[in-house]
Design a protein around this motif. Structure first.
Motif, PDB file in Angstrom:
ATOM      1  N   ARG A  72       0.937  -1.203  -0.034  1.00  0.00           N
ATOM      2  CA  ARG A  72       0.088   0.000   0.002  1.00  0.00           C
ATOM      3  C   ARG A  72       1.053   1.281   0.022  1.00  0.00           C
ATOM      4  N   LEU A  73       1.025   1.743  -1.029  1.00  0.00           N
ATOM      5  CA  LEU A  73       1.711   3.283  -1.120  1.00  0.00           C
ATOM      6  C   LEU A  73       0.763   4.254  -1.094  1.00  0.00           C
ATOM      7  N   LYS A  74       1.400   5.334  -0.288  1.00  0.00           N
ATOM      8  CA  LYS A  74       0.624   6.664  -0.098  1.00  0.00           C
ATOM      9  C   LYS A  74       0.592   7.404  -1.319  1.00  0.00           C
ATOM     10  N   SER A  75      -0.456   7.811  -1.577  1.00  0.00           N
ATOM     11  CA  SER A  75      -0.732   8.583  -2.995  1.00  0.00           C
ATOM     12  C   SER A  75      -0.029   9.829  -2.828  1.00  0.00           C
TER      13      SER A  75
END
Length: 75
Positions: A72-75
């Motif tokens: 899960r990558l931060k936008s």
């Protein structure tokens, strides 16, 4: 009464040993990175030692033993 064959018992003991090895490796990994994280935070601010006693390297929610990983990558 059901009896376990010697070969099946041997394999079960072997698997239990392997599982213990994996758990020990995870705890070691967590301990090393927890120590690094604590050192990094202590550079920025003081942490009372009484709070550190609540930390534990035994958690492994971030470890997937099935090989399925979701990033899960931060936008």
């Amino acid at each position: 009464m059901k009896y376990i064959e010697y070969g099946a018992l041997y394999l079960a003991i072997l698997q239990a040993g392997y599982l213990n090895l994996v758990v020990a490796a995870i705890i070691l990994w967590n301990t090393i990175h927890l120590e690094e994280a604590i050192a990094e935070v202590k550079k920025r601010k003081e942490i009372p030692d009484k709070y550190l006693s609540y930390l534990s390297p035994l958690g492994w929610d971030h470890i997937s033993l099935t090989g399925d990983y979701i990033w899960r990558l931060k936008s």
